[in-house]
Design a protein around this motif. Structure first.
Motif, PDB file in Angstrom:
ATOM      1  N   ARG A 180      69.404  12.672  48.457  1.00  0.00           N
ATOM      2  CA  ARG A 180      68.430  12.237  47.661  1.00  0.00           C
ATOM      3  C   ARG A 180      68.932  11.423  46.262  1.00  0.00           C
ATOM      4  O   ARG A 180      68.337  10.653  45.649  1.00  0.00           O
ATOM      5  N   GLU A 181      70.057  12.118  45.778  1.00  0.00           N
ATOM      6  CA  GLU A 181      70.706  11.443  44.356  1.00  0.00           C
ATOM      7  C   GLU A 181      70.913   9.970  44.752  1.00  0.00           C
ATOM      8  O   GLU A 181      70.815   9.102  44.362  1.00  0.00           O
ATOM      9  N   ASN A 182      71.590   9.730  45.995  1.00  0.00           N
ATOM     10  CA  ASN A 182      72.005   8.479  46.639  1.00  0.00           C
ATOM     11  C   ASN A 182      70.630   7.416  46.806  1.00  0.00           C
ATOM     12  O   ASN A 182      70.609   6.335  46.260  1.00  0.00           O
ATOM     13  N   ALA A 183      69.699   8.090  47.250  1.00  0.00           N
ATOM     14  CA  ALA A 183      68.620   7.334  47.545  1.00  0.00           C
ATOM     15  C   ALA A 183      67.878   6.796  45.982  1.00  0.00           C
ATOM     16  O   ALA A 183      67.427   5.658  46.094  1.00  0.00           O
ATOM     17  N   ASP A 184      67.842   7.670  45.123  1.00  0.00           N
ATOM     18  CA  ASP A 184      67.352   7.563  44.079  1.00  0.00           C
ATOM     19  C   ASP A 184      68.350   6.282  43.160  1.00  0.00           C
ATOM     20  O   ASP A 184      67.537   5.317  42.566  1.00  0.00           O
ATOM     21  N   ASN A 213      56.398  11.718  47.462  1.00  0.00           N
ATOM     22  CA  ASN A 213      57.247  11.408  46.213  1.00  0.00           C
ATOM     23  C   ASN A 213      58.304  10.169  46.155  1.00  0.00           C
ATOM     24  O   ASN A 213      59.228  10.082  45.431  1.00  0.00           O
ATOM     25  N   GLY A 214      58.102   9.509  47.311  1.00  0.00           N
ATOM     26  CA  GLY A 214      58.981   8.343  47.469  1.00  0.00           C
ATOM     27  C   GLY A 214      60.094   8.884  48.384  1.00  0.00           C
ATOM     28  O   GLY A 214      60.885   7.594  48.631  1.00  0.00           O
ATOM     29  N   PHE A 215      60.413  10.030  48.644  1.00  0.00           N
ATOM     30  CA  PHE A 215      61.575  10.178  49.469  1.00  0.00           C
ATOM     31  C   PHE A 215      61.153  11.053  50.799  1.00  0.00           C
ATOM     32  O   PHE A 215      60.379  11.935  50.791  1.00  0.00           O
ATOM     33  N   GLY A 216      61.865  10.471  51.870  1.00  0.00           N
ATOM     34  CA  GLY A 216      61.468  11.299  53.184  1.00  0.00           C
ATOM     35  C   GLY A 216      62.802  11.988  53.565  1.00  0.00           C
ATOM     36  O   GLY A 216      63.612  11.669  54.376  1.00  0.00           O
ATOM     37  N   ALA A 217      63.143  13.235  52.747  1.00  0.00           N
ATOM     38  CA  ALA A 217      64.166  13.810  53.064  1.00  0.00           C
ATOM     39  C   ALA A 217      64.124  14.437  54.615  1.00  0.00           C
ATOM     40  O   ALA A 217      65.026  15.123  55.195  1.00  0.00           O
ATOM     41  N   ASP A 218      62.596  14.771  55.054  1.00  0.00           N
ATOM     42  CA  ASP A 218      62.601  15.301  56.236  1.00  0.00           C
ATOM     43  C   ASP A 218      62.559  14.642  57.457  1.00  0.00           C
ATOM     44  O   ASP A 218      62.204  14.965  58.465  1.00  0.00           O
ATOM     45  N   VAL A 219      62.821  13.390  57.502  1.00  0.00           N
ATOM     46  CA  VAL A 219      62.913  12.215  58.564  1.00  0.00           C
ATOM     47  C   VAL A 219      64.331  12.203  59.363  1.00  0.00           C
ATOM     48  O   VAL A 219      65.176  11.773  58.287  1.00  0.00           O
ATOM     49  N   CYS A 220      64.289  12.727  60.547  1.00  0.00           N
ATOM     50  CA  CYS A 220      65.812  12.658  61.037  1.00  0.00           C
ATOM     51  C   CYS A 220      65.398  12.301  62.547  1.00  0.00           C
ATOM     52  O   CYS A 220      64.800  12.615  63.405  1.00  0.00           O
ATOM     53  N   HIS A 223      78.439   6.988  45.145  1.00  0.00           N
ATOM     54  CA  HIS A 223      77.222   7.019  45.914  1.00  0.00           C
ATOM     55  C   HIS A 223      77.575   6.411  47.127  1.00  0.00           C
ATOM     56  O   HIS A 223      77.168   5.172  47.600  1.00  0.00           O
ATOM     57  N   PRO A 224      78.364   7.138  48.210  1.00  0.00           N
ATOM     58  CA  PRO A 224      78.755   6.196  49.451  1.00  0.00           C
ATOM     59  C   PRO A 224      77.523   6.584  50.594  1.00  0.00           C
ATOM     60  O   PRO A 224      76.842   7.667  50.741  1.00  0.00           O
ATOM     61  N   PHE A 225      76.938   5.221  50.834  1.00  0.00           N
ATOM     62  CA  PHE A 225      75.860   5.488  51.708  1.00  0.00           C
ATOM     63  C   PHE A 225      75.899   4.012  52.580  1.00  0.00           C
ATOM     64  O   PHE A 225      76.364   3.283  52.399  1.00  0.00           O
TER      65      PHE A 225
END
Ligand code: FDA
Length: 491
Positions: A396-400, A421-428, A342-344
């Motif tokens: 998303r997997e890393n954020a989870d 749903n608790g995740f903002g994949a669309d924010v760039c 989970h590199p981030f």
């Protein structure tokens, strides 16, 4: 139509444009810079803060567009913050003299050397770490918050809580340097000077404290007497002439967005520094409209720099809490980059809503193993972006993983308050690539298939750099322009 002849023209006044301007002006070249946004300093219009959005809040919109705060009505004005919306991702962009430096959080992060080498295998990493990165730190006035101040200041409770919780969950934290002047911040805390970071100013511009490009590179370039910046000048398209010069169609607008004059600019040398999205739009649109030659690599290797937003709410608000007072300037990060699975890297982000919303906000930066691609849709006359959930699945997997680990150790839930749903994949915030160094350009940013056209901005970086990108964008621009000048490209 008014026709203007210039030897060297730069489009855009962000990091790449500002570096190019300074180094060319220092070399004695006369340079004209066209910027579609406003020259805020010259206009005298103050920046507004997040709680009372005014003129600077958005680029010609009727409503604010900052994430989570897009609720205020506005009278359209050429504000600092713009957003380009695609099907699966929204991309925020800075407008005005200074580009993204006006709206960004000022986090000045040098990439990990190992990742820099992976992303740019052909560059001399040693030279970057010994020379270009230190040079950029000096020019951008990068500094670090005092630890004692951070410990005592109520405006940094969100950082202290974020770091303590990260440690409890077994994560490593790092101090993040910034271009905001921390000496100024200490004075604003003591009420000796007007407040900016402590007055919810950032994403619509800072009236004080932040060393944005208009206070650093652009100021120095103007002091040479060789630079002219023309604000509210929007380049519509570019044409290549038979004699290998360029002709640009340009609209001069007023602060309501109305066109006040159509102009033509002719130039011998053209530098595209309109930011990743601006540069790609100009190249692809000019190809569609004017047959501007473009290399097949243009638009490829685009990425969101692994941006993935997420947040946590505490079950019992008072047990955690990030405080009602929050500085807008982030100074802490969680570094999980060396974790093979989970590199981030994540910024411990402020959420200065003027009350304790018992929410912790994080902007994760992940690897981008699957790149996107930008093309031009001639029917709708706009860019289209091949980017969907398959590109962000690992992010998303890393954020989870991150949120679950934090919650297990500290309590709390995934933030449904901030995101559906608790995740903002669309924010760039960090669009990168599409005009990659050495692929779409030569080794120093000169576009393939052209003799007098250069790209010097975020689009040179292949979609990812592992940390917030402006330090790298600035360093790459320094490297490229230095070599282009040495090679007599602008003689
Ligand atoms: P940049 O986008 O800065 O400048 C391009 C300029 O060209 C703009 O001023 C634009 O108006 C102008 N332009 C575009 N098209 C034009 C046209 N057709 N005619 C005339 N002018 C045109 N990064 C970081 O390292 N640390 C951080 O803390 C943050 N935080 C952050 C927060 C937010 C809200 C955002 C939106 C972004 C960040 N970033 C960041 C990202 C950073 O700001 C960004 O990567 C750089 O500004 C990109 O620099 P460039 O030189 O590529 O272009």
């Amino acid at each position: 139509k008014e026709t203007v002849e210039v030897p060297i023209l730069i489009i855009g006044s962000g990091y790449g444009g500002a570096v190019s301007a300074l180094r060319l002006c220092e070399a004695g070249k006369k340079v004209v810079m066209l910027e579609m946004g406003l020259n805020w300093e010259k206009s005298g219009v103050p920046f507004s803060n997040m709680l009372k959005p005014g003129k600077s809040a958005a680029w010609l919109k009727k409503k604010t567009i900052a994430p989570f705060m897009n609720i205020f009505s506005l009278t359209p004005f050429t504000g600092t913050l713009d957003r380009m919306d695609f099907e699966n991702i929204n991309i925020w962009i800075g407008r005005g003299v200074g580009g993204g430096s006006l709206v960004n959080g000022g986090m000045a992060v040098t990439p990990k050397e190992s990742y820099f080498k992976e992303v740019f295998p052909d560059l001399d990493a040693e030279k970057f770490y010994n020379h270009y990165f230190p040079l950029v730190h000096k020019e951008l006035k990068v500094n670090v918050i005092g630890e004692q101040f951070l410990k005592d200041c109520p405006y940094y409770k969100f950082t202290r809580v974020g770091e303590a919780e990260a440690h409890k969950a077994g994560f490593k934290t790092i101090r993040v340097p910034n271009v905001y002047d921390f000496q100024y911040m200490e004075k604003e805390y003591r009420n000796e000077v007007p407040r900016s970071a402590f007055n919810t100013e950032v994403i619509y511009g800072n009236n004080h404290g932040k060393n944005s490009l208009d206070k650093t590179y652009l100021k120095k370039a103007l002091e040479t007497g060789n630079l002219e910046i023309m604000d509210l000048h929007c380049v519509e398209n570019i044409k290549l002439n038979d004699d290998k010069t360029y002709t640009l169609q340009v609209q001069q607008i007023d602060t309501s967005g109305a066109v006040v004059s159509d102009k033509v600019f002719n130039c011998k040398k053209l530098i595209l520094a309109a930011g990743t999205m601006g540069t790609l739009k100009l190249l692809l649109q000019s190809n569609a409209v004017n047959n501007l030659p473009i290399h097949e690599q243009i638009g490829k290797n685009w990425g969101n720099n692994g941006n993935f937003m997420t947040g946590r709410n505490w079950v019992k608000p008072l047990s955690g809490g990030t405080g009602s007072k929050q500085s807008t300037i982030p100074v802490g990060g969680i570094d999980n980059w060396d974790d093979k699975e989970h590199p981030f890297f994540t910024e411990i982000a402020p959420l200065p809503m003027g009350m304790d919303v018992a929410t912790a906000l994080y902007l994760l930066i992940n690897r981008v193993d699957k790149k996107g691609e930008i093309s031009y849709d001639s029917t709708n006359k706009k860019l289209s972006l091949d980017w969907n959930e398959t590109h962000t699945a690992k992010m998303r997997e890393n954020a989870d993983y991150f949120i679950k680990k934090m919650n297990r150790a500290n309590g709390g839930t995934r933030s449904h308050f901030l995101f559906n749903n608790g995740f903002g994949a669309d924010v760039c915030y960090h669009p990168l690539g599409g005009c990659v160094l050495g692929k779409a350009t030569n080794e120093y940013g000169k576009l393939k298939a052209h003799e007098n056209l250069y790209v010097l901005d975020g689009s040179l970086i292949p979609g990812t750099i592992g940390v917030n990108p402006f330090v790298t964008i600035t360093a790459i621009a320094e490297y490229c322009v230095e070599n282009l000048i040495t090679q007599n490209e602008f003689a």
